[in-house]
Scaffold this active site. Structure first.
Site: not given
Ligand SMILES: Cc1cc2nc3c(=O)[nH]c(=O)nc-3n(C[C@H](O)[C@H](O)[C@H](O)COP(=O)(O)OP(=O)(O)OC[C@H]3O[C@@H](n4cnc5c(N)ncnc54)[C@H](O)[C@@H]3O)c2cc1C
Length: 654
Positions: A450
């Site tokens: 979120e």
């Molecule tokens: C248990 C669980 C439930 C979930 N439920 C849903 C759901 O119901 N629906 C859905 O659509 N998604 C869902 N998600 C996805 C979740 O919202 C994403 O994991 C989240 O948005 C982060 O994306 P990512 O994991 O790909 O991290 P990434 O975007 O790849 O980021 C990796 C790291 O880099 C940091 N980062 C990224 N961009 C930047 C930037 N510009 N500047 C600084 N730091 C940055 C991030 O904060 C993170 O620390 C779920 C994930 C999990 C694990």
């Protein structure tokens, strides 16, 4: 879920800017990945501020205490209607065995059915469509109770109601859509929200799932794969974000993302995999594939191309569940830590009498009070039609999840070895099954989904600088005629000639806010610090210019100051409200806790200001780039090389 925001995907360098590109023939060149991400995020932003916003003013140096003080009160009629539901919910929750759920990785079907019968799947759905029709505040209360017993259960109800179909349907659905789906959803047809993909985490610009109009024009044909969709493996209905055909604006391709309501029973919808995690072991989260799925034309939510904006607006209130979950964790941990600190004697005294543990315990109580003040305040403000909650909600999510994590971590520490031991193992050797280990596993994700903490910082920072960017927009936008740029410059000069001195002058040291009693000093601090925050934001913009976007650590400190000031104001207002209410013991306690919280928050604020420009950011960034290039790969030697097994390339190969 992913969160479009102010994005900086390119490494920051101190090198001079590259030579300007040559004029390009139409169509204009494709923007770089970072530019594209920024454009998509900007397009999804709500541009206008039509309503009040305490935090927005705070970043502008104004303390609008009247917006949150006296601390708002719940609507009495709503409270009366919510009471029987909350009582019945509490009775059901008392029977829930969180350890069993964790062990089985499954929520008991009869429990979910019981919740359906109570109306727990339609808490905010209007009564005329079969829901309970309760307020955001009552919903938040319910989610706090659910979170206090089991994280997976909270995830089921929250993914369904905070981000799943009911919330965007309520905000953007047509009457026809509401009549069709609300009654089903209220009865407990599970829904989910599908945005994330393999390559789409925080940045939705690279979305691969597509929807194209069918040949007969009556439907959309959906293709793609969604990752980590909570409730996705059991849902009947999904909100799916997909790319729809781009439009051309001023000779440039503008990507369109559209939200659809998708029935999972439609041919072509397939659950490929159920995902498993560190915690929340019973969440029904999966990879969902769409192959030529026919989605009726009338299932577009809001309008074509508005999908990301819909997601953002939905999340403004949707993300108020997590702050309440953090409060639940804080309260539960406080119970556990207090009990153990008093019971466990080491070195001749209860561990709670040793200063190191006492410091943790004291801060835990103060922070739990502050987290509740923030969470409750935001939910109450969200129910006001004349309030724009977007910044407060983002801060509540960021602040409470970070503060909650510290509380959980300290609770593990206070419980010592028992904090690390599973509840089942504790029970098996005759000790009470206190599930701190599970609480920690379940809690960690709150800092990621979120809107991760980093993305929340960027989101808040973008809104904090908005009023300045608006003024400078004509100057910064390429292609604006010189005459207009000059006019904008004059306008800016006049604005700042009045604005800047006003950010120095104030009454923050006068004996004001006396109604807060011993807390008045903290309110005066917030008053003064808000002006300093606005000045510091301005100084940062002047100092770094457009490069400020890339100085995330600087921006994050400013955001942290804003968050602390908001938490202080919320805490003082709540303590003052409780003090007035009557119960003398609770009132004294509230003031005591608010005072301690504010003392500690003031120290953090001062530290953030002190390190705003005097820090090691550039040096750290430089070392990080060396690490990325593999220059410190030697440091990784001395352990068994498992990179092949983990699928991790060496830096040289990368
Ligand atoms: C248990 C669980 C439930 C979930 N439920 C849903 C759901 O119901 N629906 C859905 O659509 N998604 C869902 N998600 C996805 C979740 O919202 C994403 O994991 C989240 O948005 C982060 O994306 P990512 O994991 O790909 O991290 P990434 O975007 O790849 O980021 C990796 C790291 O880099 C940091 N980062 C990224 N961009 C930047 C930037 N510009 N500047 C600084 N730091 C940055 C991030 O904060 C993170 O620390 C779920 C994930 C999990 C694990």
């Amino acid at each position: 879920m992913p969160e479009p925001a102010l994005v900086d995907a390119e490494p920051r360098t101190e090198a001079p800017a590259a030579a300007p590109p040559k004029p390009a023939p139409a169509p204009a060149p494709r923007p770089s990945g970072a530019d594209e991400a920024r454009e998509v995020a900007e397009a999804a932003r709500e541009e206008e501020w039509r309503n009040h916003g305490f935090v927005r003013d705070l970043f502008d140096g104004k303390l609008r205490l009247d917006l949150i003080h006296p601390y708002p009160q719940p609507d009495a009629a709503d409270e009366a209607r919510a009471r029987p539901f909350l009582d019945a919910l509490t009775a059901v929750l008392k029977k829930v065995d969180g350890d069993r759920i964790d062990h089985d990785s499954k929520l008991p079907a009869d429990l979910v059915d019981e919740l359906r019968k109570l109306g727990a799947f339609g808490i905010k759905i209007p009564v005329e469509y079969g829901g309970l029709g309760l307020s955001q505040h009552s919903y938040t209360q319910a989610m706090r109770m659910v979170s206090s017993v089991d994280g997976s259960l909270a995830a089921l109800l929250s993914a369904h109601q905070s981000i799943g179909v009911p919330q965007p349907l309520k905000l953007f659905g047509t009457e026809q859509q509401k009549k069709k789906y609300f009654p089903r959803l209220a009865k407990g047809a599970v829904s989910a929200f599908a945005l994330t993909e393999q390559g789409v985490g925080s940045d939705p610009a690279q979305m691969q799932t597509t929807a194209v109009p069918s040949e007969d024009g009556q439907a959309w044909i959906l293709n793609g794969e969604k990752l980590w969709c909570t409730n996705g493996t059991v849902a009947e209905l999904l909100v799916v974000m997909a790319r729809t055909p781009s439009v051309t604006v001023k000779g440039r391709e503008k990507k369109q993302i559209t939200a659809f309501i998708v029935e999972t029973a439609t041919p072509g919808v397939e659950v490929l995999h159920r995902c498993h995690f560190m915690g929340l072991r019973a969440i029904e989260n999966g990879v969902i594939r769409f192959t030529n799925v026919r989605v009726p034309r009338e299932n577009v939510l809001w309008k074509e191309g508005a999908g990301l904006k819909l997601a953002l607006v939905t999340l403004n209130t949707g993300r108020l569940t997590l702050p309440a979950s953090a409060v639940a964790a804080g309260k539960r941990c406080l119970q556990i830590a207090r009990d153990w600190s008093a019971k466990r004697s080491q070195w001749g005294a209860p561990v709670g009498k040793h200063d190191a543990v006492a410091q943790m315990l004291g801060a835990m109580a103060a922070n739990t009070f502050a987290m509740e003040a923030v969470s409750e305040l935001c939910s109450l403000l969200a129910d006001r039609p004349d309030y724009d909650i977007r910044l407060e909600a983002a801060i509540a999510k960021l602040y409470n999840s970070e503060a909650g994590w510290k509380i959980v971590d300290d609770t593990v520490q206070i419980r010592g070895g028992r904090g690390y031991e599973t509840s089942a193992s504790l029970k098996a050797r005759g000790e009470p099954g206190i599930p701190v280990e599970r609480i920690m596993r379940d809690f960690r994700i709150n800092l990621i989904f979120e809107g991760s903490s980093e993305i929340m910082h960027l989101f808040i920072a973008r809104e904090a600088v908005d009023s300045h960017l608006r003024l400078a927009s004509a100057i910064l936008t390429p292609g604006v005629p010189m005459g207009k740029k000059m006019a904008a410059l004059v306008k800016m000069g006049l604005h700042y000639a009045a604005w800047y001195p006003a950010r120095f002058l104030g009454w923050g040291r006068w004996p004001r806010y006396s109604e807060f009693g011993p807390l008045a000093t903290h309110v005066r601090f917030v008053d003064r610090a808000a002006r300093k925050l606005a000045r510091s934001l301005f100084h940062s913009m002047v100092r770094f210019g457009p490069k400020l976007e890339k100085r995330q650590s600087v921006l994050f400190r400013l955001v942290d100051v804003g968050a602390e000031l908001f938490a202080m104001a919320a805490t003082c207002a709540r303590a003052q409200m409780l003090a007035k209410k009557g119960d003398a013991q609770a009132a004294r306690g509230a003031v005591e806790l608010a005072d301690l919280f504010c003392l500690q928050a003031r120290r953090r604020v001062k530290d953030s200001f002190a390190s705003l420009f005097r820090n090691d950011d550039v040096r750290t960034y430089g070392v990080a780039q060396q690490v990325l290039k593999g220059e410190h790969e030697w440091l990784e030697e001395g352990v068994v090389d498992l990179r092949e097994q983990m699928g991790i390339g060496t830096a040289k190969r990368a």
